[in-house]
Each structure stands twice: as C-alpha cells, then as structure tokens.
Design a protein around this motif. Sequence first.
Motif, PDB file in Angstrom:
ATOM      1  N   THR A 127     -98.644  92.792 -16.060  1.00  0.00           N
ATOM      2  CA  THR A 127     -97.733  91.464 -15.962  1.00  0.00           C
ATOM      3  C   THR A 127     -96.163  92.348 -15.900  1.00  0.00           C
ATOM      4  OG1 THR A 127     -99.114  89.909 -17.067  1.00  0.00           O
ATOM      5  CG2 THR A 127     -96.890  89.629 -16.925  1.00  0.00           C
ATOM      6  N   THR A 128     -95.536  91.746 -14.633  1.00  0.00           N
ATOM      7  CA  THR A 128     -94.289  91.959 -14.338  1.00  0.00           C
ATOM      8  C   THR A 128     -93.313  91.113 -15.079  1.00  0.00           C
ATOM      9  OG1 THR A 128     -94.739  93.461 -12.806  1.00  0.00           O
ATOM     10  CG2 THR A 128     -92.515  92.762 -12.848  1.00  0.00           C
ATOM     11  N   VAL A 129     -92.196  91.233 -15.874  1.00  0.00           N
ATOM     12  CA  VAL A 129     -91.263  90.436 -16.346  1.00  0.00           C
ATOM     13  C   VAL A 129     -90.137  90.945 -15.438  1.00  0.00           C
ATOM     14  CG1 VAL A 129     -89.997  89.524 -18.182  1.00  0.00           C
ATOM     15  CG2 VAL A 129     -92.321  90.169 -18.589  1.00  0.00           C
ATOM     16  N   ILE A 130     -89.461  90.106 -14.472  1.00  0.00           N
ATOM     17  CA  ILE A 130     -88.550  90.470 -13.744  1.00  0.00           C
ATOM     18  C   ILE A 130     -87.202  89.879 -14.465  1.00  0.00           C
ATOM     19  CG2 ILE A 130     -87.241  90.266 -11.505  1.00  0.00           C
ATOM     20  CD1 ILE A 130     -89.902  89.350 -10.257  1.00  0.00           C
ATOM     21  N   ALA A 149     -91.442  95.201 -18.159  1.00  0.00           N
ATOM     22  CA  ALA A 149     -90.091  94.476 -17.847  1.00  0.00           C
ATOM     23  C   ALA A 149     -89.222  95.458 -17.038  1.00  0.00           C
ATOM     24  CB  ALA A 149     -89.402  93.768 -19.099  1.00  0.00           C
ATOM     25  N   ILE A 150     -88.903  94.791 -15.873  1.00  0.00           N
ATOM     26  CA  ILE A 150     -88.121  95.536 -15.087  1.00  0.00           C
ATOM     27  C   ILE A 150     -86.558  95.174 -14.961  1.00  0.00           C
ATOM     28  CG2 ILE A 150     -89.848  96.591 -13.549  1.00  0.00           C
ATOM     29  CD1 ILE A 150     -88.968  94.356 -11.614  1.00  0.00           C
ATOM     30  N   GLY A 151     -85.633  95.902 -14.770  1.00  0.00           N
ATOM     31  CA  GLY A 151     -84.457  95.738 -14.854  1.00  0.00           C
ATOM     32  C   GLY A 151     -83.332  96.216 -15.712  1.00  0.00           C
ATOM     33  N   GLU A 152     -81.952  96.092 -15.574  1.00  0.00           N
ATOM     34  CA  GLU A 152     -81.050  96.755 -16.507  1.00  0.00           C
ATOM     35  C   GLU A 152     -81.173  95.916 -17.829  1.00  0.00           C
ATOM     36  OE1 GLU A 152     -76.443  97.197 -17.048  1.00  0.00           O
ATOM     37  OE2 GLU A 152     -77.223  96.603 -15.251  1.00  0.00           O
ATOM     38  N   ALA A 153     -81.465  94.577 -17.758  1.00  0.00           N
ATOM     39  CA  ALA A 153     -81.456  93.542 -18.904  1.00  0.00           C
ATOM     40  C   ALA A 153     -82.784  94.043 -19.959  1.00  0.00           C
ATOM     41  CB  ALA A 153     -81.457  92.399 -18.389  1.00  0.00           C
ATOM     42  N   PHE A 188     -99.704  89.196 -12.688  1.00  0.00           N
ATOM     43  CA  PHE A 188     -99.114  88.017 -13.064  1.00  0.00           C
ATOM     44  C   PHE A 188     -97.439  88.470 -13.066  1.00  0.00           C
ATOM     45  CE2 PHE A 188    -102.803  87.604 -16.080  1.00  0.00           C
ATOM     46  CZ  PHE A 188    -103.381  86.304 -15.136  1.00  0.00           C
ATOM     47  N   ILE A 189     -96.748  87.437 -12.684  1.00  0.00           N
ATOM     48  CA  ILE A 189     -95.168  87.669 -12.753  1.00  0.00           C
ATOM     49  C   ILE A 189     -94.550  86.473 -13.583  1.00  0.00           C
ATOM     50  CG2 ILE A 189     -93.155  87.481 -11.370  1.00  0.00           C
ATOM     51  CD1 ILE A 189     -94.792  88.104  -8.980  1.00  0.00           C
ATOM     52  N   VAL A 190     -93.667  86.973 -14.396  1.00  0.00           N
ATOM     53  CA  VAL A 190     -92.804  86.097 -15.273  1.00  0.00           C
ATOM     54  C   VAL A 190     -91.320  86.354 -14.866  1.00  0.00           C
ATOM     55  CG1 VAL A 190     -91.860  85.369 -17.625  1.00  0.00           C
ATOM     56  CG2 VAL A 190     -94.393  86.305 -17.397  1.00  0.00           C
ATOM     57  N   PRO A 191     -90.550  85.524 -13.919  1.00  0.00           N
ATOM     58  CA  PRO A 191     -89.445  85.732 -13.686  1.00  0.00           C
ATOM     59  C   PRO A 191     -88.443  85.309 -14.684  1.00  0.00           C
ATOM     60  CG  PRO A 191     -90.231  83.580 -12.550  1.00  0.00           C
ATOM     61  CD  PRO A 191     -91.356  84.211 -13.369  1.00  0.00           C
ATOM     62  N   VAL A 232     -84.854  87.636 -21.650  1.00  0.00           N
ATOM     63  CA  VAL A 232     -85.549  89.161 -21.812  1.00  0.00           C
ATOM     64  C   VAL A 232     -86.826  88.481 -22.940  1.00  0.00           C
ATOM     65  CG1 VAL A 232     -85.961  91.257 -22.468  1.00  0.00           C
ATOM     66  CG2 VAL A 232     -83.984  90.586 -21.002  1.00  0.00           C
ATOM     67  N   ARG A 233     -86.369  87.961 -24.022  1.00  0.00           N
ATOM     68  CA  ARG A 233     -87.254  87.772 -25.097  1.00  0.00           C
ATOM     69  C   ARG A 233     -88.301  86.581 -25.000  1.00  0.00           C
ATOM     70  NH1 ARG A 233     -83.656  86.454 -28.367  1.00  0.00           N
ATOM     71  NH2 ARG A 233     -83.272  88.653 -29.543  1.00  0.00           N
ATOM     72  N   ASP A 234     -87.842  85.833 -24.137  1.00  0.00           N
ATOM     73  CA  ASP A 234     -88.628  84.479 -23.835  1.00  0.00           C
ATOM     74  C   ASP A 234     -89.489  84.998 -22.857  1.00  0.00           C
ATOM     75  OD1 ASP A 234     -87.346  82.997 -25.506  1.00  0.00           O
ATOM     76  OD2 ASP A 234     -86.215  81.734 -24.067  1.00  0.00           O
ATOM     77  N   GLY A 235     -89.226  85.884 -21.922  1.00  0.00           N
ATOM     78  CA  GLY A 235     -89.982  86.194 -20.679  1.00  0.00           C
ATOM     79  C   GLY A 235     -91.201  87.080 -21.079  1.00  0.00           C
ATOM     80  N   LEU A 236     -90.830  87.954 -22.161  1.00  0.00           N
ATOM     81  CA  LEU A 236     -91.918  88.853 -23.000  1.00  0.00           C
ATOM     82  C   LEU A 236     -92.762  88.035 -23.590  1.00  0.00           C
ATOM     83  CD1 LEU A 236     -89.575  91.691 -24.142  1.00  0.00           C
ATOM     84  CD2 LEU A 236     -91.545  92.104 -22.264  1.00  0.00           C
ATOM     85  N   ARG A 237     -92.337  87.064 -24.204  1.00  0.00           N
ATOM     86  CA  ARG A 237     -93.215  86.177 -24.971  1.00  0.00           C
ATOM     87  C   ARG A 237     -94.090  85.416 -24.252  1.00  0.00           C
ATOM     88  NH1 ARG A 237     -89.363  83.523 -27.755  1.00  0.00           N
ATOM     89  NH2 ARG A 237     -89.336  84.695 -29.716  1.00  0.00           N
TER      90      ARG A 237
END
Length: 503
Positions: free
Chosen positions: A397-400, A488-492, A424-427, A471-476
């Motif tokens: 799963t990718t969290v963007i 999880a990808i990105g600077e954040a 899966f993707i979680v934006p 970020v936290r909500d996306g990971l959850r």
Amino acid sequence: MNKNKTFGVIGVCGANGNLIARILKQRGYNVIGTDLSFKKDCRFAKALEGYDIEVFYGNAPEAFFKKADYIIPPASLSKDSSLFKQMGDKPIFELYDVIEMIQSEKPVFGITGTNGKTTTTTLLKKIAYDNGIKPCEHDLEGMQGNAEFIPILQSRLDGDVGIIEVGTFGVPGTIGRIVKNTGMSGGLITNITPDHLNDLGSFMDYAKVKAEFISELGLGQLIVNGQDPTIMGLLRELDFKGEVITFGVDELPDSIGMKECVCGNEIAVKEIISGCGYYFCKCGLTTPQADYIATNIDLKNRTFDLHTPTEKLTVKMGVDGLHNVYNLTGVIIAAHKFLDLPYDKILPTIASFTGVSGRMEEVAKVKGKDIFVDYAHNPAGVETVLKEFKKLFGDFTTVITVSSESGYVGDIDIFNSALKFSKFIVPASVASQKIAIEKLKSKPELNDRIFLNHIDNFEKTGTLGASEDEVRDGLRKALNLDCEMVIAIGEAATKFKNAVFDL
C-alpha cells in the motif's frame, strides 16, 4: 589579516553565520558572535560547541561592538536597520569577502543529479572515514545543506577532502556558483530527470541549470551515468574538455519512456530505471559503451559484478534496489579515482552500508505489517522507488504525502506511478487527494484501490505536501487494508515518520 584582531559575526544561529564563525576560528582568528535568538532557540547552537566562541544571545549588546574589530553581518540585514547603525564606522566584511579571504585549500569533489545525491554523498564519505580520510562536515543538524552558500562555506571547514552534495532550489546560477567557489576538481552526476518545473518552466530549462555543474568544472574529472541521455547530450552540447568516466547497468529494460533530447527531439528510452537505459536520437546521441558496467545483478541476494577497465569485482550490497546498483557503482568509481583507494579498501564499506535515513527505510512493524518511508518526491524518484518495491516485496500500500515541485503535472505522474505499482493507495497530501477525487469520478472501479481518508486545506511548503496529522491518519488507514507492507512516500513521510509510533 592580523590574527590578533577579532571578528564579530552577527547571526550565528543561522547557517551562513554559524559556518563563517567556525571557519574563522579554525583558521586561528578571534571570533565572537551574536544572535537575536536565545540559546535554547538557537537552531545550530550545538555546532558551536567546543569552539570557544563567546556568543551574545538575545541581542547585540554594546560590549559585542566594542570587542569586535571587524563586523560580519548576515547578507539579509538591511542597511537601514538599527543593528546596522550600531556598527558605527567598524570595518564590515560581507559574505563574499570571507569566501575570497579564505580558500578551500583541499581537494573537493561534488555530487549532483535529481535522485540519489544524498545516498551517494553519504556513502562516499563513509568510505573516506573508514579509510582514515576526514571529509569536511557542515554539522548543521537537521539541514541537508546542498544549495545556496552552505556547500561553498562547508568546503572551507577543516578536513582532508571536501565531498559536497550540490543541489538547487530551481534557481539558475546556484550550481555554477558552488562549483566555482569550492575549487571543485571532480564530480559525479547521478541522473537528470524532471523536477522544479514550476520554477523553471520546462525540463530542458531545469537540465540546463544542472548543466552548470559541467560548464564550471572545466578540465576536471566527471563521473556520469552514461545511460542518461540528458547527461550525455549536455556533455556533447557543452563540449566538455575534461575527463569523462561513464558507468551503467547491464539489465533488460522493462518499459519505454519519452525524454526530451538536447537537440529538441523526443527520444524513446528503453528504461532500466526511470529516465535511464538504452536510447538513440536521430541527432546521433546514443547509449555509449560504459567504462564501468554492472552485470549479473541479484537483487534478492544483494550482489552484482562490476566490470572495471582493468578487472571484474564481485560487489556485495547492504541496500536494496536497482537504483542503488547505479548509486553504488558511481561511488566505487569516485572512491577509486578521487580518494585514490584500491577496490579492496572500498568494497567492505559498500557491503556494510545500510542506507540513509528516509531512503527505503523500514520504520516499524505495526499489526504485523512492515512500514517503510522514502523521501522520493519527484515523478522519476517515486516511479523508481515503487518499481523496486514491487520487484522486491510484491504487493504493498502506498501512502502519498507528496506535493510535487512540478505542480499538477508532477502530482499526476506521481499518482499514476502509485496506481501502476501499488495494490492500494491512500492519498494523504492535499495534492494527491484532489487527484484521487478526479480519478474516482472518471473511474469508479478504482474505489477498491484508492482510499480517501479526509480532505482539508493544508498549505504545502516546497515538497512538504502533508501535515503530521495527515501522515498519521494516512498510515492508520493503510494499516486497516488487506496488505502486509506499507510505504509512505514524500518529504512529509520522512519528516513525520515518528507518527508511526503513535499507532
């Protein structure tokens, strides 16, 4: 310059002022400093420890100006400010005066490119340390420090060599100024792929900013990824007169990508990693026979063979991914050529190096699921990382958390890469949330792959596209999906990676 005189540096809690104070102290000058911040709020106070520099925190008292024979103000200080008026008729040294007065006096090697700079720089420094060679370090905690004046000042700090990461905020002239003012004699270019398009308008405009590295290096030695048509085209266009050493990877391409050639034509690149592989343009630009080529790549067992001009090496990797085969190959060449080390002094460090924080970094295991973060924040970087994750681990799963510096075009390319490689993707970022809504409207069948968590109005800063809560909500959300691995990808994602421990 009389070393009994005292330099008063204003703004020692800022990057430039901090570096200047330390450089002068290392060269034997008397130095005092001041800053409007109090010590507890001074971002780089730790870097001054052990330097015996008296610092007046919170203000610049009269005692500071009485003790200082010369004043070094920050470049941003207005001539109309009250602080400037306090200087009276004291001689003033500007930033460029310090750069001119104190030269680097050591061999300097630069590393630039769009992706892989930090991994390459960090590993080359580790090889140096492991062999008793001390690189100069800026020691500015929490700061990458690869642009503006930081690399120039860093090269003037104590050390046997300078190994300098060279970046740009998309500003023409930055890279050229760094190469020129560090006295750089050699360098490495990892790749050039689209980035900073919001600032520069087009890919070739961005490429020409990176090309300042080539034009300013003059007759130096340049190590380059020969499978990147942009680098090879710029070398030809600029008629580089120095020594060029090329490297590449002998691997079957797995996709076709289009890339603009310096001649203006579009080139079809048979890609090994994003933007790099086998190419031919009708202007005559074609993939060269590389001087160093990696073969027999076994990513599962982390090994490959490296054919040098004189011998074949068996390389054991401590990191994952085909993109890291490129990074490691460039580093091996740089360590051999710049640091003048035999291969048997280089390969043990290559094998023990486990990567840089925030680059394919496994953070934790939560609910039986492995959580990784990666700093990838531009289209090529994201595509390369997610492609390698797919090869190595299968479904994930990718969290963007990205907001691309190339705006909507970059954001849509990043989202499409996530769709291509992820289960899966979680934006999590606002930019990716908006694209997710568009995708779900036009393709409702993606409802079982794209999982919107919430929408808000977080204002991005640079590539920081998501807040800590997002970020936290996306990971959850990702942890509740039927997939054993999350990236999880990105600077954040890297900045707020500790949010995972709240889960």
